[in-house]
Design a protein around this motif. Structure first.
Motif, PDB file in Angstrom:
ATOM      1  N   ILE A  13      98.280  62.236 -45.181  1.00 18.89           N
ATOM      2  CA  ILE A  13      97.511  63.302 -44.667  1.00 18.89           C
ATOM      3  C   ILE A  13      98.419  64.710 -44.730  1.00 18.89           C
ATOM      4  O   ILE A  13      98.295  65.744 -45.186  1.00 18.89           O
ATOM      5  CB  ILE A  13      96.641  63.087 -43.879  1.00 18.89           C
ATOM      6  CG1 ILE A  13      95.325  62.660 -44.395  1.00 18.89           C
ATOM      7  CG2 ILE A  13      95.949  64.642 -43.492  1.00 18.89           C
ATOM      8  CD1 ILE A  13      94.412  62.134 -43.264  1.00 18.89           C
ATOM      9  N   ILE A  14      99.625  64.451 -43.681  1.00 18.30           N
ATOM     10  CA  ILE A  14     100.291  65.174 -43.465  1.00 18.30           C
ATOM     11  C   ILE A  14     101.164  65.766 -44.492  1.00 18.30           C
ATOM     12  O   ILE A  14     101.547  67.039 -44.925  1.00 18.30           O
ATOM     13  CB  ILE A  14     101.286  64.798 -42.316  1.00 18.30           C
ATOM     14  CG1 ILE A  14     100.707  64.818 -40.771  1.00 18.30           C
ATOM     15  CG2 ILE A  14     102.447  65.816 -41.909  1.00 18.30           C
ATOM     16  CD1 ILE A  14     101.410  63.954 -39.581  1.00 18.30           C
ATOM     17  N   ARG A  55     100.587  65.774 -47.710  1.00 25.11           N
ATOM     18  CA  ARG A  55      99.707  66.448 -48.665  1.00 25.11           C
ATOM     19  C   ARG A  55      99.159  67.876 -48.121  1.00 25.11           C
ATOM     20  O   ARG A  55      99.382  68.955 -48.885  1.00 25.11           O
ATOM     21  CB  ARG A  55      98.435  65.898 -49.083  1.00 25.11           C
ATOM     22  CG  ARG A  55      98.606  64.414 -49.953  1.00 25.11           C
ATOM     23  CD  ARG A  55      97.527  63.797 -50.321  1.00 25.11           C
ATOM     24  NE  ARG A  55      98.015  62.487 -51.069  1.00 25.11           N
ATOM     25  CZ  ARG A  55      97.001  61.777 -51.626  1.00 25.11           C
ATOM     26  NH1 ARG A  55      95.844  61.683 -51.128  1.00 25.11           N
ATOM     27  NH2 ARG A  55      97.535  60.854 -52.366  1.00 25.11           N
ATOM     28  N   VAL A  56      99.151  67.973 -46.869  1.00 23.57           N
ATOM     29  CA  VAL A  56      98.807  69.357 -46.365  1.00 23.57           C
ATOM     30  C   VAL A  56     100.119  70.143 -46.368  1.00 23.57           C
ATOM     31  O   VAL A  56     100.182  71.253 -46.868  1.00 23.57           O
ATOM     32  CB  VAL A  56      98.359  69.111 -44.822  1.00 23.57           C
ATOM     33  CG1 VAL A  56      98.347  70.665 -44.157  1.00 23.57           C
ATOM     34  CG2 VAL A  56      97.086  68.778 -44.711  1.00 23.57           C
ATOM     35  N   SER A  65     100.290  72.971 -49.231  1.00 19.21           N
ATOM     36  CA  SER A  65     100.528  74.669 -48.703  1.00 19.21           C
ATOM     37  C   SER A  65     101.780  75.250 -49.214  1.00 19.21           C
ATOM     38  O   SER A  65     101.610  76.530 -49.435  1.00 19.21           O
ATOM     39  CB  SER A  65     100.616  74.135 -47.028  1.00 19.21           C
ATOM     40  OG  SER A  65      99.574  73.920 -46.308  1.00 19.21           O
TER      41      SER A  65
END
Length: 116
Positions: A42-43, A45-46, A50
């Protein structure tokens, strides 16, 4: 705290995440390792998505400017597109040094039961 020290801490934490969830490290993942693997995905991909959105914004700014087309403008667009595609790929699959990124991604998905 100096900026370089903060960056060093972030890099060290990222390296520990990757080392801890590496699929060859242990046979069956514990709850903590599974939770950390999911949070790392998740980190990653964020951050990568971004950066890709920022790349799209840069492309929009360059194209929306009323400048004439120059070599500098074309170079900026090409570099932005290359970085954008790289960030999207790394955001989805990840990055591996010694083996195929897709193979490592499939192994991590299988070991930790990730659906995405």
């Amino acid at each position: 705290m100096p900026l370089w020290f903060g960056i060093l801490i972030v890099i060290a934490i990222a390296c520990l995440f990757v080392w801890y969830i590496y699929p060859d490290r242990a046979s069956s993942p514990s709850f903590l390792r599974k939770y950390m693997a999911i949070s790392w995905v998740i980190i990653r991909r964020v951050v990568c998505f971004s950066a890709a959105i920022l790349g799209l914004f840069i492309i929009y700014i360059v194209l929306a400017s009323n400048e004439e087309i120059t070599l500098k403008l074309i170079f900026t667009l090409v570099i932005s597109l290359v970085l954008l595609s790289g960030f999207v790929f790394i955001g989805i699959v990840g990055f591996a040094k010694d083996e195929s990124m897709l193979d490592l991604y499939k192994r991590i998905k299988k070991k930790y039961g990730l659906r995405w």
